[in-house]
Design an enzyme around this catalytic site. Structure first.
Site, PDB file in Angstrom:
ATOM      1  N   GLU A  43       0.752  -1.054  -0.006  1.00 48.57           N
ATOM      2  CA  GLU A  43      -0.012   0.059   0.027  1.00 48.57           C
ATOM      3  C   GLU A  43       0.725   1.146   0.027  1.00 48.57           C
ATOM      4  OE1 GLU A  43      -1.993  -3.076   2.964  1.00 48.57           O
ATOM      5  OE2 GLU A  43       0.056  -2.500   2.051  1.00 48.57           O
ATOM      6  N   ARG A  48      11.547 -22.817  -5.934  1.00 47.70           N
ATOM      7  CA  ARG A  48      12.584 -22.565  -4.815  1.00 47.70           C
ATOM      8  C   ARG A  48      12.403 -21.034  -4.734  1.00 47.70           C
ATOM      9  NH1 ARG A  48      17.650 -26.521  -6.474  1.00 47.70           N
ATOM     10  NH2 ARG A  48      16.631 -28.294  -5.814  1.00 47.70           N
ATOM     11  N   THR A  95      18.837 -37.511   2.110  1.00 43.66           N
ATOM     12  CA  THR A  95      19.061 -36.836   0.711  1.00 43.66           C
ATOM     13  C   THR A  95      20.307 -36.206   0.665  1.00 43.66           C
ATOM     14  OG1 THR A  95      16.646 -36.673   0.665  1.00 43.66           O
ATOM     15  CG2 THR A  95      17.743 -34.994  -0.664  1.00 43.66           C
ATOM     16  N   ASP A 122      22.525 -37.426  -2.121  1.00 43.94           N
ATOM     17  CA  ASP A 122      22.542 -36.456  -3.587  1.00 43.94           C
ATOM     18  C   ASP A 122      23.492 -35.180  -3.559  1.00 43.94           C
ATOM     19  OD1 ASP A 122      20.288 -38.254  -4.287  1.00 43.94           O
ATOM     20  OD2 ASP A 122      18.853 -36.311  -3.916  1.00 43.94           O
ATOM     21  N   LEU A 142      20.763 -27.281  -3.745  1.00 46.03           N
ATOM     22  CA  LEU A 142      19.359 -26.664  -3.208  1.00 46.03           C
ATOM     23  C   LEU A 142      18.967 -25.160  -3.373  1.00 46.03           C
ATOM     24  CD1 LEU A 142      18.646 -28.460   0.028  1.00 46.03           C
ATOM     25  CD2 LEU A 142      17.942 -29.405  -2.200  1.00 46.03           C
ATOM     26  N   GLU A 200      11.886 -30.994  -0.273  1.00 47.31           N
ATOM     27  CA  GLU A 200      12.287 -31.813  -1.387  1.00 47.31           C
ATOM     28  C   GLU A 200      13.177 -32.928  -0.619  1.00 47.31           C
ATOM     29  OE1 GLU A 200      13.897 -30.380  -5.084  1.00 47.31           O
ATOM     30  OE2 GLU A 200      13.794 -28.421  -4.479  1.00 47.31           O
ATOM     31  N   GLY A 255      13.442 -36.779   1.243  1.00 47.68           N
ATOM     32  CA  GLY A 255      13.272 -38.104   0.484  1.00 47.68           C
ATOM     33  C   GLY A 255      11.956 -38.868   1.285  1.00 47.68           C
TER      34      GLY A 255
END
EC number: 3.5.4.26
Length: 382
Positions: free
Chosen positions: A70, A202, A214, A218, A222, A314, A316
Site C-alpha cells: 500500500e 525454490r 537426501t 545426492d 538446493l 524436497e 526423501g
C-alpha cells in the site's frame, strides 16, 4: 500435533463485481512478485484505480517485508490517490511496527474505497484495519475475489494461526512411483523443463528442507539456478538428528552464499556442531519424537520463529512420510517422469504407497499439466 491449516474457501468472483475481480487479478499478479523475499511478512499486491478507471499507483511488498504494498502504491499515486479505489490482496495493517499503519496512510491520502481479498488473521490486525477504514469514512469490501489470494497468503496465515510454515511437499517420481535406484542411488527422473519449474518454486519459498538421507545421497546445492535469479535462493534446512552432514558437502561449502540451517537432536555430538558452526552453518536443536526421530512439529515451529512462512520440502521418502503421518503437509506437487525404475527401486513414501498422498481424502487434486515430457499434478488440503 498442530491442527491442520484450514483456509476459508473462496471459489471465484462470488460477491465480487466483475470490475473488482479484474483489478484484483492485477493485485494478485503484483503480490506474486514478492514471494520468497518478504518473510516474515506476507507478500501483498496493491493497485490504486482512479474513478475514471486509470491505474494511478501500484506496489508490492518489498524485500525484507518493507515498505508494504500500500505504501508503494500511494507513493506512486501521489495526489491522484484522492478518491481512488485500492485493490489489495490482504487487509491493510492497523498496528505500528517498524513503520506506521497502512490504514493511516490510506485515510490521509483520501482513498475513497478499499477492496481487500482477505481479512488478515494476524491478531494485531484481524479486522481492525477494516474497522478503522470504515470509521474514517472509507468504503470497504472484503473477501469473495478468488482462491488465489488464499494461496499467496497461505504461509502468513499458517505462521500466525498455527505457529508453523505452510508446507509444500514436492516429489519427483518415475512412472512406477519410485524416487531413486536400489541402495538410494540418485537418478534423473524428470526432464529439463521440470528442473526449471522446480527452481522457480525454490525462488518463491522462504526455505527448502531435506533430510540427512537426501543430503548424503545426492549432495545437493538446493539453490535457484535460473538465469539472473541466484539471489532468490531460499535458506536451506537439513534435518540431521546426529549431525552427520559432511563439512565437504556442497551445502556446507556454500553456506557463506546461501544460509544453511541444520536441525539436530538435543543429544547430537557437540563437537560436530562446533565444526559446522565454524564452517558457517547455523545449528539448531529440537527434541526427538516418540519414534526416536526428530520431532517434526517442533522443527517446523522453530522455523516459524525464524520467520519462515513458506516451506518447500524436497526431502526423501522418510521425511515425506513423516510429514504426512504428522498431518503437516498443506500442499503437494507430484512431478512424474515417463520412465520406470523397476521393482527394486525406492518408493516415494517410506513404508506406504504413493496413494497415501494422491488418494487421501484430506487432499484434493486441483490441477494437472504437462511440463515438457513430465506430468505435474497439484494437490491441496480438501
Amino acid at each position: 500435533m498442530m491442527d491442520a491449516l484450514a483456509l476459508p474457501r473462496l471459489d471465484g468472483p462470488d460477491g465480487c463485481a466483475e470490475s473488482d475481480a479484474r483489478w484484483m487479478t492485477v493485485a494478485l499478479a503484483l503480490a506474486r512478485r514478492g514471494l520468497g523475499r518478504t518473510a516474515p511478512n506476507p507478500s501483498v499486491g496493491a493497485v490504486l484505480v482512479s474513478p475514471d478507471g486509470r491505474v494511478v499507483g501500484r506496489g508490492w511488498t518489498q524485500p525484507g517485508g518493507r515498505p508494504h504494498a500500500e505504501t508503494m502504491a500511494l507513493a506512486q499515486a501521489g495526489d491522484a490517490a484522492a478518491g481512488a479505489t485500492l485493490y489489495v490482496t490482504l487487509e491493510p495493517c492497523s498496528h505500528y511496527g517498524r513503520t506506521p499503519p497502512c490504514v493511516d496512510g490510506l485515510v490521509a491520502a483520501g482513498v475513497a474505497r478499499v477492496v481487500a481479498a482477505l481479512r488478515d488473521p494476524d491478531p494485531r490486525v484481524d479486522g481492525r484495519g477494516v474497522d478503522r477504514l470504515r470509521a474514517a469514512g472509507v468504503a470497504v469490501s472484503i473477501g469473495g475475489c478468488g482462491r488465489e489470494a488464499l494461496r499467496l497468503a497461505a504461509g502468513h496465515v499458517s505462521r500466525v494461526t498455527l505457529g508453523r510454515p505452510h508446507v509444500t511437499l514436492k516429489l519427483a517420481v518415475s512412472a512406477d512411483d519410485k524416487v531413486a535406484l536400489a541402495g538410494r542411488r540418485p537418478v534423473a527422473i524428470t526432464g529439463e523443463a521440470s528442473r526449471g519449474r522446480v527452481h522457480m518454486m525454490r525462488a518463491e519459498a522462504d526455505a527448502i528442507l531435506v533430510g540427512i538421507g537426501t543430503a548424503l545421497a545426492d549432495d545437493p546445492s538446493l539453490t535457484c539456478r535460473l538465469p539472473g535469479m541466484a539471489d532468490r535462493s531460499p535458506s536451506r534446512v537439513v534435518l540431521d538428528s546426529g549431525l552427520r552432514l559432511p563439512l565437504s558437502s556442497r551445502l556446507v561449502a556454500t553456506c557463506g552464499e546461501v544460509p544453511t540451517w541444520i536441525v539436530a537432536a538435543v543429544d547430537a555430538p557437540v563437537e560436530a556442531e562446533l565444526a559446522l558452526r565454524a564452517a558457517g552453518c547455523d545449528v539448531m536443536r529440537v527434541e526427538r519424537g516418540p519414534d526416536g526421530r526428530l520431532s517434526l512439529p517442533r522443527a517446523l515451529k522453530l522455523l516459524a520463529l525464524r520467520g519462515v512462512t513458506r516451506l518447500m520440502v524436497e526431502g526423501g521418502p522418510t521425511i515425506a512420510a513423516g510429514l504426512l503421518d504428522a498431518d503437516l503437509v498443506d500442499a503437494a506437487v507430484v512431478a512424474r517422469g515417463p520412465a520406470t525404475l523397476g521393482p527394486d527401486a525406492i518408493g516415494a513414501l517410506e513404508g506406504r504407497p504413493l496413494g497415501a498422498l494422491t488418494e487421501a481424502a484430506r487432499f484434493a487434486e486441483i490441477s494437472c499439466e504437462r511440463v515438457g515430457e513430465d506430468c505435474w499434478t497439484f494437490f491441496e488440503r480438501a
